[in-house]
Design a protein around this motif. Sequence first.
Motif, short mmCIF file in Angstrom:
data_model
loop_
_atom_site.label_atom_id
_atom_site.label_comp_id
_atom_site.label_asym_id
_atom_site.label_seq_id
_atom_site.Cartn_x
_atom_site.Cartn_y
_atom_site.Cartn_z
N ARG A 296 0.87 -1.17 0.00
CA ARG A 296 0.00 0.00 0.00
C ARG A 296 0.92 1.22 0.00
N PRO A 297 1.16 1.82 -1.15
CA PRO A 297 2.20 2.85 -1.24
C PRO A 297 1.90 4.10 -0.43
N GLU A 298 0.64 4.32 -0.07
CA GLU A 298 0.30 5.50 0.73
C GLU A 298 0.55 5.28 2.22
N GLN A 299 0.92 4.03 2.60
CA GLN A 299 1.15 3.70 4.01
C GLN A 299 2.65 3.51 4.24
N PRO A 300 3.29 4.38 5.02
CA PRO A 300 4.74 4.29 5.22
C PRO A 300 5.21 2.94 5.74
#
Length: 655
Positions: A208-212
């Motif tokens: 999930r690229p929006e989750q660091p």
Amino acid sequence: MQLCQLRNSTRHVESVAEPQETWDLIVVGLGTAGAIAAVAAARHGLRVLGLDRHTVMGGVGTGGAVIGYYFGSRGGVYERLDEQARATEQEVFTPSHGVNAEGKQYVLEREALQAGATLRYETTITGVLLEGRTVKGLACFSPERGSYTAGARIVIDGTGNAELARWIGAELRGGRAFDGQPQPFSNPLVRLDGKRVRGFYTDSGYVRPEQPASMSAAIVDSALLSTHLRDTYTEEERFLRVAPQLGVREGPFIVGEDNVTLASFLDDDYTREPVFIAYSNIDNHSKDVAFESDLQRDWTVVAGLWGLKFTVPIPLGALIPQGFDGLLVAGRALAVDHDMASCVRMKRDMQQCGEAAAAAAYLAIKRDLPLAEVPYAELAPLLRESGCLPERHKVYFEPRVAAGEPAPPAIEWLTEPEDIRTGLAGDKPGIAIWSARRLGEAIRQHLRQWLQTEQGGHLQRHSAFALALLGDEAAAPVLREMVAERDPFVPRTSLKYNQVRGYTAVYLLGKLADREAASELIALLHTREAFRFDDANREFLSDERDLRFQYVSNAVTALARIGDRHTDLRDRIARAFARFRDELDGTLIISFKGTSEIRHVMDDKLAHYTRQAAARWREERDHAHAAAAADRMAATSSTVADEDAGRRPSRVDGV
């Protein structure tokens, strides 16, 4: 003016003073789309500030080492920049198959600076400046400049993950409906092929690229996979470079002023005023296709049209978050849905998206107009002049062919019954199947007649597929036959990623909610043998284990749909699901595209899906019981009231 920030994933708003510096346009994220946007906007004469938290311009094409192209439309600023990047190979950089990554980064930076843009790397965005629902600038931090605010007439969100759109509270969506999962990500690498650099990749998992936290785990875990970290390396396996940037294919999408979905597109509902034309196939790398939408499964599994390329017109409204002004989203986070995103994400197209955003920003600033009111009569010629938008455009479909083969003619959907019959009778039935779906009632009786032809033949079985897409239960007996014999035939409609006819029939029995199939499908959950693997289909399936997963996962989703329709079968299916969960032992797996070494255990997904179905049924049952109890109570109360009324003396006027 207000400053929107995210604190612990919570949106925080506070009042701020006027920005410390002002620009016409700020581009955040100098990746595939953002880099082109910065160059193009500066060439239009705008005062442009380009910001990126990394130290490289160009995104996956430079730092991500994806130096080749996979389809996408030709034309526009990026093509001339690519030509300049190739020219650097003659004097500076190593010759490449594709566009040399270092050469392209150099050219992008040179052209941006020569056009007058200001570039700042190692810069983090800490907030977005808003007036009402109009973006007015950004709050930034960098080691060199510290914290500061920068105002702008327009901001372009080129982060790839709609980060600025999220901060201002724009509506986002993403991933598939079942679990929100995007496509797999890849690890691009480069190595020498003779005297030239060649890029390649292996798909490595999900992120999930929006989750660091998700990104951090993906970066570390994928670097330790056997495709990268080997005990020994042959000469052919030695790498020149492992890309520091993951090959992320999908993240969140904005809900835009206009939205481009696969469903609307296939129903011939698309814009006639595009700012660029995307061009690819539905290139979904996921192999757990049983969990994808019905539409995507109808297209890629039943009709086998994974390899069919087509053009998709993209309107300016797909770059504007719904209800906001002053912000354009350029790149893979534009307003598409999960199904369409597999097509509208190619490098060429995302670069054109950046150029279109720059042109729209230029006209909005020049004419002092909201972005949604930029006149298409002025925007289109601007894009045509650079080649970003063709002079004439139309939607067309064409098959994908092997490298070196001549370009095929565009596909026309079939309308004559005899043409559809011929297609269904062959080993490439996909165009005929989808043509029948488009015709609907006009072809139904013909399909039913063809269903009575030679048992087990292509015409009969592919007619059953087409009928099932029309929701016709007459197809069920033939579909059951295919499942019972584990029909191993693989249609060849697409160059790659064709699907086995046996488990396609499993999916369609679920689509029809065929109750008579329940016993066979329950048996499939526990079957570990008798799956005949066709080595010619190795592009999609690596071996018998991959094939077994396709049967079982499609049986799980089919049984859930049968239970949804037939309440009397729910307890039986729920018990079968519980036993199935008890038997999960890590052998239900999928491989990833590009390698058979990496395997992903699917136990958790399958267990979650079955529990979700059982919980849905329990909730419906409890709701029905509560409603029935309420009805009984109401009926009892009414009866008591009637009896009381019968015992009460009647009123007589004057007494």
